[in-house]
Design a protein around this motif. Structure first.
Motif, PDB file in Angstrom:
ATOM      1  N   ALA A  67     -19.660 107.323  87.248  1.00  0.00           N
ATOM      2  CA  ALA A  67     -18.289 107.051  87.698  1.00  0.00           C
ATOM      3  C   ALA A  67     -17.720 105.855  86.940  1.00  0.00           C
ATOM      4  O   ALA A  67     -16.566 105.880  86.489  1.00  0.00           O
ATOM      5  CB  ALA A  67     -18.268 106.793  89.206  1.00  0.00           C
ATOM      6  N   MET A  68     -18.518 104.806  86.792  1.00  0.00           N
ATOM      7  CA  MET A  68     -18.056 103.636  86.040  1.00  0.00           C
ATOM      8  C   MET A  68     -17.808 103.988  84.575  1.00  0.00           C
ATOM      9  O   MET A  68     -16.808 103.572  83.984  1.00  0.00           O
ATOM     10  CB  MET A  68     -19.068 102.504  86.150  1.00  0.00           C
ATOM     11  CG  MET A  68     -19.123 101.856  87.501  1.00  0.00           C
ATOM     12  SD  MET A  68     -20.327 100.496  87.437  1.00  0.00           S
ATOM     13  CE  MET A  68     -20.318  99.956  89.118  1.00  0.00           C
ATOM     14  N   GLN A  83      -9.933 102.298  87.046  1.00  0.00           N
ATOM     15  CA  GLN A  83     -10.959 101.661  87.863  1.00  0.00           C
ATOM     16  C   GLN A  83     -11.827 102.702  88.552  1.00  0.00           C
ATOM     17  O   GLN A  83     -11.406 103.829  88.809  1.00  0.00           O
ATOM     18  CB  GLN A  83     -10.345 100.721  88.891  1.00  0.00           C
ATOM     19  CG  GLN A  83      -9.634 101.378  90.041  1.00  0.00           C
ATOM     20  CD  GLN A  83      -8.977 100.348  90.947  1.00  0.00           C
ATOM     21  OE1 GLN A  83      -8.375  99.396  90.475  1.00  0.00           O
ATOM     22  NE2 GLN A  83      -9.098 100.552  92.247  1.00  0.00           N
ATOM     23  N   ALA A  84     -13.045 102.272  88.831  1.00  0.00           N
ATOM     24  CA  ALA A  84     -13.963 103.021  89.694  1.00  0.00           C
ATOM     25  C   ALA A  84     -13.959 102.274  91.016  1.00  0.00           C
ATOM     26  O   ALA A  84     -14.152 101.061  91.056  1.00  0.00           O
ATOM     27  CB  ALA A  84     -15.353 103.071  89.093  1.00  0.00           C
ATOM     28  N   SER A  85     -13.701 103.001  92.096  1.00  0.00           N
ATOM     29  CA  SER A  85     -13.625 102.390  93.422  1.00  0.00           C
ATOM     30  C   SER A  85     -14.766 102.915  94.285  1.00  0.00           C
ATOM     31  O   SER A  85     -15.139 104.088  94.185  1.00  0.00           O
ATOM     32  CB  SER A  85     -12.287 102.725  94.086  1.00  0.00           C
ATOM     33  OG  SER A  85     -11.213 102.221  93.323  1.00  0.00           O
ATOM     34  N   PHE A  86     -15.277 102.037  95.134  1.00  0.00           N
ATOM     35  CA  PHE A  86     -16.385 102.398  96.017  1.00  0.00           C
ATOM     36  C   PHE A  86     -16.073 101.885  97.414  1.00  0.00           C
ATOM     37  O   PHE A  86     -15.581 100.779  97.584  1.00  0.00           O
ATOM     38  CB  PHE A  86     -17.697 101.780  95.512  1.00  0.00           C
ATOM     39  CG  PHE A  86     -18.023 102.201  94.113  1.00  0.00           C
ATOM     40  CD1 PHE A  86     -18.724 103.363  93.879  1.00  0.00           C
ATOM     41  CD2 PHE A  86     -17.601 101.436  93.031  1.00  0.00           C
ATOM     42  CE1 PHE A  86     -19.005 103.764  92.575  1.00  0.00           C
ATOM     43  CE2 PHE A  86     -17.873 101.830  91.729  1.00  0.00           C
ATOM     44  CZ  PHE A  86     -18.578 102.992  91.500  1.00  0.00           C
ATOM     45  N   TRP A  95     -17.012 107.334  96.220  1.00  0.00           N
ATOM     46  CA  TRP A  95     -16.540 106.789  94.961  1.00  0.00           C
ATOM     47  C   TRP A  95     -15.342 107.587  94.465  1.00  0.00           C
ATOM     48  O   TRP A  95     -15.205 108.764  94.779  1.00  0.00           O
ATOM     49  CB  TRP A  95     -17.635 106.743  93.904  1.00  0.00           C
ATOM     50  CG  TRP A  95     -18.181 108.087  93.514  1.00  0.00           C
ATOM     51  CD1 TRP A  95     -19.241 108.738  94.097  1.00  0.00           C
ATOM     52  CD2 TRP A  95     -17.707 108.932  92.470  1.00  0.00           C
ATOM     53  NE1 TRP A  95     -19.454 109.939  93.477  1.00  0.00           N
ATOM     54  CE2 TRP A  95     -18.517 110.086  92.471  1.00  0.00           C
ATOM     55  CE3 TRP A  95     -16.681 108.851  91.542  1.00  0.00           C
ATOM     56  CZ2 TRP A  95     -18.337 111.129  91.572  1.00  0.00           C
ATOM     57  CZ3 TRP A  95     -16.495 109.894  90.648  1.00  0.00           C
ATOM     58  CH2 TRP A  95     -17.324 111.007  90.666  1.00  0.00           C
ATOM     59  N   ALA A  96     -14.486 106.912  93.703  1.00  0.00           N
ATOM     60  CA  ALA A  96     -13.317 107.559  93.096  1.00  0.00           C
ATOM     61  C   ALA A  96     -13.031 106.875  91.768  1.00  0.00           C
ATOM     62  O   ALA A  96     -13.257 105.675  91.614  1.00  0.00           O
ATOM     63  CB  ALA A  96     -12.112 107.451  94.012  1.00  0.00           C
ATOM     64  N   VAL A  97     -12.549 107.647  90.813  1.00  0.00           N
ATOM     65  CA  VAL A  97     -12.126 107.130  89.510  1.00  0.00           C
ATOM     66  C   VAL A  97     -10.648 107.450  89.382  1.00  0.00           C
ATOM     67  O   VAL A  97     -10.236 108.602  89.546  1.00  0.00           O
ATOM     68  CB  VAL A  97     -12.942 107.779  88.370  1.00  0.00           C
ATOM     69  CG1 VAL A  97     -12.420 107.340  87.012  1.00  0.00           C
ATOM     70  CG2 VAL A  97     -14.412 107.447  88.521  1.00  0.00           C
ATOM     71  N   HIS A  98      -9.839 106.415  89.103  1.00  0.00           N
ATOM     72  CA  HIS A  98      -8.383 106.602  89.070  1.00  0.00           C
ATOM     73  C   HIS A  98      -7.726 105.475  88.291  1.00  0.00           C
ATOM     74  O   HIS A  98      -8.331 104.405  88.097  1.00  0.00           O
ATOM     75  CB  HIS A  98      -7.837 106.661  90.501  1.00  0.00           C
ATOM     76  CG  HIS A  98      -8.221 105.477  91.327  1.00  0.00           C
ATOM     77  ND1 HIS A  98      -7.462 104.340  91.391  1.00  0.00           N
ATOM     78  CD2 HIS A  98      -9.314 105.245  92.111  1.00  0.00           C
ATOM     79  CE1 HIS A  98      -8.048 103.456  92.201  1.00  0.00           C
ATOM     80  NE2 HIS A  98      -9.179 103.986  92.645  1.00  0.00           N
ATOM     81  N   PRO A  99      -6.479 105.692  87.865  1.00  0.00           N
ATOM     82  CA  PRO A  99      -5.760 104.589  87.215  1.00  0.00           C
ATOM     83  C   PRO A  99      -5.593 103.431  88.199  1.00  0.00           C
ATOM     84  O   PRO A  99      -5.467 103.639  89.408  1.00  0.00           O
ATOM     85  CB  PRO A  99      -4.404 105.206  86.866  1.00  0.00           C
ATOM     86  CG  PRO A  99      -4.628 106.681  86.864  1.00  0.00           C
ATOM     87  CD  PRO A  99      -5.713 106.934  87.861  1.00  0.00           C
ATOM     88  N   ALA A 100      -5.571 102.218  87.679  1.00  0.00           N
ATOM     89  CA  ALA A 100      -5.450 101.044  88.544  1.00  0.00           C
ATOM     90  C   ALA A 100      -4.113 101.012  89.267  1.00  0.00           C
ATOM     91  O   ALA A 100      -3.985 100.359  90.298  1.00  0.00           O
ATOM     92  CB  ALA A 100      -5.655  99.775  87.728  1.00  0.00           C
ATOM     93  N   THR A 101      -3.131 101.728  88.751  1.00  0.00           N
ATOM     94  CA  THR A 101      -1.813 101.764  89.398  1.00  0.00           C
ATOM     95  C   THR A 101      -1.797 102.649  90.638  1.00  0.00           C
ATOM     96  O   THR A 101      -0.870 102.582  91.431  1.00  0.00           O
ATOM     97  CB  THR A 101      -0.750 102.267  88.410  1.00  0.00           C
ATOM     98  OG1 THR A 101      -1.147 103.553  87.915  1.00  0.00           O
ATOM     99  CG2 THR A 101      -0.581 101.299  87.251  1.00  0.00           C
TER     100      THR A 101
END
Length: 187
Positions: A67-68, A83-86, A95-101
């Protein structure tokens, strides 16, 4: 055809079936087998459970690492901060991968194994919604340094980490150590 020739073998077969000494296992033999199986199970089951918990942690660690890497790759590809979010939601690490916006609550969340939890050694910056964020700029450089540490809900000493160690975005994986380094076991 002579039926008299087959008669002795039929009589012997009938005598063997009626002989109690050749009718199967005795109660004592059966009890010994049950006791041996019980001892083997008592020794083997805890080891098997530890093995299964470790495999789950390894799988979850790989998912976090990928994911990272996906966030880093997308950042360089799109020339945007990704960003990768947890987070832990209802006892499940996601976990999710998405634009920081994109607001993390609007991201597409994926579940890790239900027996894995975020360990207290996790030290990435958490947003107001207690989401751990790992951001990468348009060149793939890390904006945040730290680690995601996973451990088993069932206890045990096994821990697995994914560490962002340099601002250039270098990542590595680690597992628990027997000695602490600055009160951290996964370094």
């Amino acid at each position: 055809m002579n039926t008299q020739a087959h008669l002795p073998s039929l009589v012997n077969a009938k005598n063997i079936l009626n002989d109690p000494s050749s009718s199967g296992f005795t109660v004592l033999e059966t009890l010994v087998i049950i006791i041996i199986v019980g001892i083997l199970a008592a020794v083997g089951i805890p080891n098997w459970m530890t093995f299964v918990a470790t495999r789950r942690l390894n799988t979850a660690q790989n998912e976090v690492y990928h994911a990272m890497r996906q966030a880093q790759t997308q950042a360089t590809k799109d020339k945007l901060t990704w960003q990768a979010s947890f987070r832990e939601q209802n006892g499940i690490v996601q976990w999710a991968v998405h634009p920081a916006t994109v607001n993390p609550s609007n991201a597409n969340w994926n579940n890790l194994d239900a027996n894995v939890r975020l360990d207290s050694e996790t030290n990435f910056q958490a947003s107001l919604s207690s989401v751990q964020e790992v951001r990468f700029d348009y060149r793939g450089n890390a904006k945040d340094l730290g680690r995601i540490t996973l451990s088993s809900k069932s206890g045990g000493k096994a821990k697995r980490c994914v560490i962002v160690s340099t601002i250039l975005g270098a990542m590595r994986t680690a597992k628990e150590h027997t000695r602490a380094d600055d009160a951290k076991y996964c370094y």
